[in-house]
Design an enzyme around this catalytic site. Structure first.
Site, PDB file in Angstrom:
ATOM      1  N   ASP A 189      26.775  40.831   5.872  1.00 28.30           N
ATOM      2  CA  ASP A 189      28.214  41.059   6.049  1.00 28.30           C
ATOM      3  C   ASP A 189      28.835  41.650   4.768  1.00 28.30           C
ATOM      4  OD1 ASP A 189      30.811  41.074   6.836  1.00 28.30           O
ATOM      5  OD2 ASP A 189      30.947  38.936   7.305  1.00 28.30           O
ATOM      6  N   PHE A 203      31.286  34.948   2.996  1.00 21.78           N
ATOM      7  CA  PHE A 203      31.784  35.493   4.264  1.00 21.78           C
ATOM      8  C   PHE A 203      32.086  34.473   5.339  1.00 21.78           C
ATOM      9  CE2 PHE A 203      28.104  35.570   7.226  1.00 21.78           C
ATOM     10  CZ  PHE A 203      27.044  35.299   6.361  1.00 21.78           C
ATOM     11  N   ASP A 204      31.746  33.206   5.147  1.00 24.83           N
ATOM     12  CA  ASP A 204      32.042  32.236   6.211  1.00 24.83           C
ATOM     13  C   ASP A 204      31.880  30.836   5.633  1.00 24.83           C
ATOM     14  OD1 ASP A 204      32.772  31.402   8.729  1.00 24.83           O
ATOM     15  OD2 ASP A 204      30.874  31.838   9.702  1.00 24.83           O
ATOM     16  N   SER A 220      37.212  35.399   2.393  1.00 21.97           N
ATOM     17  CA  SER A 220      36.234  36.380   2.862  1.00 21.97           C
ATOM     18  C   SER A 220      36.106  37.497   1.847  1.00 21.97           C
ATOM     19  CB  SER A 220      36.686  36.977   4.191  1.00 21.97           C
ATOM     20  OG  SER A 220      36.385  36.106   5.244  1.00 21.97           O
ATOM     21  N   HIS A 257      33.221  42.568   7.733  1.00 18.90           N
ATOM     22  CA  HIS A 257      34.316  42.220   8.653  1.00 18.90           C
ATOM     23  C   HIS A 257      35.683  42.448   8.025  1.00 18.90           C
ATOM     24  CE1 HIS A 257      34.201  38.012   6.903  1.00 18.90           C
ATOM     25  NE2 HIS A 257      35.485  38.040   7.199  1.00 18.90           N
TER      26      HIS A 257
END
Lengths: 718, 718
Positions: free
Chosen positions: A221, A665-666, A649, A85
């Site tokens: 991701d 990533f999150d 991120s 992302h």
């Protein structure tokens, strides 16, 4: 900080809270790591903590700013690993309907096949981090309010301009501890990035918005880019004969994976936190700001939905704005829920009371003055919230306000103009004026403004401004009449009229006669006055918060604890471990997910449409040496208690030996409130397990040459 | 069945499936319990299994049919414990706006304060259970199809009429093993029930639809009633001087609670399962029926939502129908998801192939014939689905069809009329005709019929009927024209017109001239023809399935397994244990919930509005001897792997000593497909922990006199 220290503090303050809590709060500056050596080693780190002190030396100089997130060098030839992302724009830039790399993913067969990124994508390598507090504050001392702020700004601009004389270098100033210290950050700016390896969207963004903030998670991701420089090794724009950048160091991907309880450490660029705000600010956030935001977002959502109920065209025009309102509403509600669940207001108040009791008298005056400044700002909080939304939630009125402001600023020399109205900002303003067409319906804008200004009209006299009262009257009837008159006769709904006005405004020339532009002109003095008051308040806060931070640091120190500065987009380190989550009564989440979950979630419909090669490989079960020995299957994501926030991120996650085991990533939904309060029961970060990346690159979308380049030749880990 | 036995079968069939599975499938008839004695004892039961064989003796005669669910006597003076949702009508009947017992709950201070239930509420105590297979089948043997069915029906009606000559006794015939055996059930029908203790809705129905099918759960879904009889001890309608019924036995509430892994056993009245359907029926269910239902429900939901988009009045009229469509859609999708996840089609096919290979030749002909009958019924499955929905989803057309059918049936003597059109059914038909007004909009009904009949028009010739083709034409244009003409001119939308037609129809007189009634008259012959074909098919299935069941029983027996009959609303026993659930990758649910979850879920808004006295008591933490010693807190609900289905609501859950530890009230979402296939990984049942009931009755809404009556005096369990 280590558990015993944390619990020592809390044992004094709130005995009950620490019994089951793990304490891994802290976004530490690299320079603080030596001071944490004992705790780090106790937590399981086997490396030398002193090597973590210098962010311009290995391993930290392998950690870079990539696009809007974080990345890391993972090979000597400039391979950069970051999130799918984070690199999404790069993939999108190289996609066409005929060759859709977003959907299909991409594996560059060799260097020749590596695809140039969009020209504005940047990777920044930190090469200098120097304390410039004296230079920044020299001209500010003795000043107050706006003058203090202006002096700090001016000094910062001078230092940056001086620093950026060096070619290929971008500089910035970071304020630590709310303006106590200032650092000059020098970064090598790499401008030629190329797409090397991206999984298909059905892997990289598996679950998308539905799984966003959710655990258990099953997304791959990650994406690999490569940085290029010119033949002399200097940063350069894309050119076919550029060569791979040789980074000063790179991280080594681990050959074995983590287990529950294992040590983990993460380095990255967290954006903004508010952990060290005053108890009064915590109380205001929970008791007023967040409920008020939920309330006004609910009202605006209602207005837009009502307007769209009978009108599909309106629904289309306002779809993005509605989605954004709902996201804002959801985040505010989530933050409120979390802060209440953690009892943050009461706990922060107890902490601050103890801190103030122990604070030296020398700080008391500034701390009391800070409280006064904050209270003064809060006195107009309703107005600030509502008028901020009048601008951000309108399209045509916002355009008119920008045009009048631009005309106002255009009269000054460029460097003196308000930021946002300088020559470099004109393209942005023009773009905004152009896109109004796709997002504007006069009926909806009037309804939104009626809601917001109707609320404004109810405010007490002290919060209202004569210019607004004159423009919109004092009751609903007057407001409706004004809006009907202005929106009934303005020509600003036509793109050409807006662009003509823009052409005049940028030259400082008079704008065309138009009722909406006249309304904006009428409001401009009020806008300038509010802005001035806000800047004066910000300047006072910048001047006074250091006293509060000194008292807090002394108080933490007295408890044997270090104090980290609130996140501000600079490189930080967090350490902790793989940790399960018990989000609710009787619910237990394991800290590792497996490919079984991909098959379970697969529906064949976006966003749960795993690609067939992945489903086949899962069914075949050929995981080999990337399988988790304990679980007997291929892992996908893992969960840690690391301290992260937006901006983290793509942060690399390292094991006790400093090897790369994951890619952040999150974080989980229960942790939304962590920007204010770290609750060890609920704060978790979500990472891609590097074993999943390796398996995909070995078995599903093979790239043996890249594995080899990363020092992973596919053989057994033993 | 015991785990080793189950695994023996599966080891032969599908080796991989049994490794982690617990096998507690089985809704056993009490008469089967002695045969399971060894397995029961191995599972932990310490009582004498032979005492479970007779459902007219203790302890099973304490388990009763209560309203639409199950209940149990829990005191010598006729206290009946059942679910809050089973007794909801009783609570509602006693509620007024001024004294809202639904919201406030109710504690009868003494017998005088016990409130009469709605007069149609019944509790039935089974007093006889006798095999009448010979009598039922005597007249059917040698017949086929509809004649077979009619002969079985007629014999059953004779036996019931004879049986019900005894005052206060209700009788029924139950077909076991798909018509292999028939039993006559004699039940004492208690008609004077009174409300004794009900928690507030915010406890009894905490979570409502949002938590429905969900675990972890936090509902106190229980209510106490008391059965009364006349002074001679006979069942009687409510009278002030009736006296408490003295049941032949009652259950004793346990003084200690269950832990994870503990033995549990449940008795109740499960409604309908399809576990022993043929492999072809499984395949059709998964490959056609469920996807087709999801598809057509989606289409109908779309029609109703589209119609309501611009019209709040329409949305109100169709709110209930839309909710029901959505529930049906959700259940079909859940069942489909579950059957696919369990790979039920393939596994049932393997099982059946092995069974057929081992089956005696004598059964082969009937089994082959059954397959043919099922295939024939499937040949018109699309038509059956669509025309069923034409009736169930329309209001005015359904009314017209009922009126024409009633007129048709009214020409016959009452006992020969089709069930649903006898004298006893007239009030129901009239009620249906009256309520049309609150649920009908001609525009929506036309749109629904266009969707359904439009699909019908696409069916191949073999599935269409000349009467329907004549009425609606062969294309969309003709269909629209017919619907416009009929709905544009019918007067049946007026209640008085419908009631006048009803008055004529019940006398068999000609109905008024009306285009919709004429359309219904035109369709009636097709309806009768389809019904006749369906009954012929059902008769053949009733005749032929016993051969399949004999082969299946022999096959199970060869594997050392017993075979239970599919659920049919008769008393069954299931045994197993408290068991956690791992519904998805990395998600683990504990088998016991605690009051902490009530506070966590509490929002103050329905359905998560726990009453303040409950919240206060939780905060006070005064749980005393009802607390779980291991968890150190008050439990609320627990989870077992017991085999249940609809109708098991209110079933008592017993521990190894036969004491009452829980009250069944729901199952988990992953178990929706268990009506066809029991998957031990996912099938769970959800119960109220009796310790929660006791705590509420001791500390929150005290009723010491009732605790004493149940032999629970509030002292320590030790």
């Amino acid at each position: 900080m280590s558990k015993p220290r944390h619990c020592l503090l809390h044992a004094l303050l709130l005995a009950a809270a620490c019994t089951t809590a793990h304490a891994d709060e802290g976004m530490w500056m690299p320079s603080q790591m030596p001071q944490l050596a004992q705790a780090l080693q106790k937590a399981g780190y086997t490396g030398d903590p002193s090597t973590l002190a210098d962010l311009t030396a290995a391993p930290l100089n392998a950690v870079v700013r990539a696009g809007g997130g974080t990345g890391a060098f993972v090979s000597a030839d400039g391979l950069v690993l970051t999130n799918h992302h984070v690199a999404f724009g790069v993939i999108q830039y190289n996609s066409t309907p005929a060759r859709n790399l977003i959907e299909q993913g991409y594996v560059a067969a060799g260097r020749d096949a590596e695809l140039p990124a969009n020209p504005d994508f940047r990777v920044r390598v930190t090469v200098g981090f120097d304390n410039v507090t004296e230079q920044v504050l020299a001209g500010a001392r003795g000043r107050k309010g706006r003058a203090y702020q202006d002096a700090v700004d001016a000094a910062g601009k001078r230092i940056v301009a001086e620093c950026e004389r060096e070619p290929g270098i971008r500089c910035s100033i970071a304020a630590m501890y709310s303006g106590s210290d200032f650092y000059r950050i020098r970064q090598l700016e790499l401008r030629d990035l190329r797409l090397v390896y991206a999984p298909p969207r059905g892997i990289g963004n598996y679950g998308d918005e539905i799984d966003n903030f959710m655990w258990p998670r099953h997304a791959g991701d990650f994406t690999l880019l490569r940085a290029y420089v010119d033949r002399q090794g200097r940063p350069a724009a894309y050119a076919p004969d550029n060569v791979p950048y040789q980074p000063p160091s790179h991280l080594q991907v681990a050959r074995t994976g983590p287990e529950a309880g294992d040590f983990a450490m993460l380095a990255g660029y967290p954006g903004t936190t508010f952990r060290h705000r005053t108890a009064a600010e915590f109380a205001r956030q929970v008791e007023w700001t967040l409920p008020a935001r939920v309330d006004v977002f609910d009202a605006l959502i209602g207005v837009v939905e009502q307007a769209g109920r009978h009108d599909p065209a309106t629904r289309t025009l306002y779809a993005a704005q509605l989605q954004s309102l709902k996201n804002n509403r959801k985040r505010a509600a989530g933050e409120l829920e979390g802060l209440r669940r953690s009892d943050a207001v009461r706990r922060r108040a107890i902490d601050e009371r103890a801190m103030l009791a122990a604070a030296p008298r020398s700080e008391a005056r500034d701390i009391a003055a800070l409280a006064g400044v904050l209270e003064q700002a809060a006195a107009v909080r309703e107005r600030t919230l509502l008028l901020g939304l009048v601008t951000s939630q309108s399209q045509l009125l916002r355009s008119a306000l920008h045009l009048q402001r631009l005309r106002h600023e255009a009269g000054k020399p460029d460097p003196e103009r308000e930021s946002g109205y300088q020559a470099r900002d004109l393209a942005l303003i023009e773009g905004m004026l152009r896109q109004v067409q796709r997002r504007y319906d006069p009926r909806v804008e009037k309804a939104l403004l009626s809601e917001l200004l109707g609320r404004y009209q109810q405010l007490p006299d002290a919060q209202r401004l004569p210019e607004l009262d004159a423009a919109f009257g004092r009751d609903a009837g007057a407001l409706a009449a004004t809006l009907d008159r202005v929106y009934g006769s303005t020509a600003l709904g036509q793109e050409q009229v807006r662009l003509d006005a823009f052409a005049a405004a940028r030259e400082g020339k008079p704008l065309p006669a138009d009722p909406l532009l006249e309304l904006a002109a009428q409001l401009l003095p009020a806008q300038l006055q509010m802005e001035n008051a806000a800047k004066a308040s910000e300047g006072e806060q910048l001047r006074l918060r250091p006293a509060y931070m000194r008292a807090l640091a002394a108080w933490r120190n007295a408890q044997g604890q270090a104090l980290y500065p609130d996140a501000n987009g600079t490189l930080r380190i967090s350490y902790g471990r793989l940790e399960p989550l018990q989000p609710r009564d009787a619910v237990h989440y394991a800290p590792l997910t497996s490919v079984a979950g991909i098959t379970e979630k697969h529906t064949g419909q976006v966003p749960f449409d795993a690609p067939q090669p992945l489903l086949d490989a899962i069914a075949a079960g050929d995981f080999g040496h990337t399988a988790d020995p304990a679980l007997g299957t291929q892992t996908v994501n893992f969960l840690t208690n690391l301290d992260t926030t937006g901006g983290n991120s793509g942060s690399p996650v390292l094991n006790a030996a400093g090897e790369l085991i994951g890619l952040n990533f999150d974080s989980n939904w229960e942790a939304v409130s962590a920007s204010w309060w770290f609750d060890p029961r609920y704060k978790r970060a979500i990472h891609v397990d590097m074993r999943y990346m390796r398996w995909l690159m070995e078995k599903v979308y093979p790239a043996p040459h890249l594995l080899q380049e990363m020092g992973l030749d596919g053989s057994s880990p033993l």
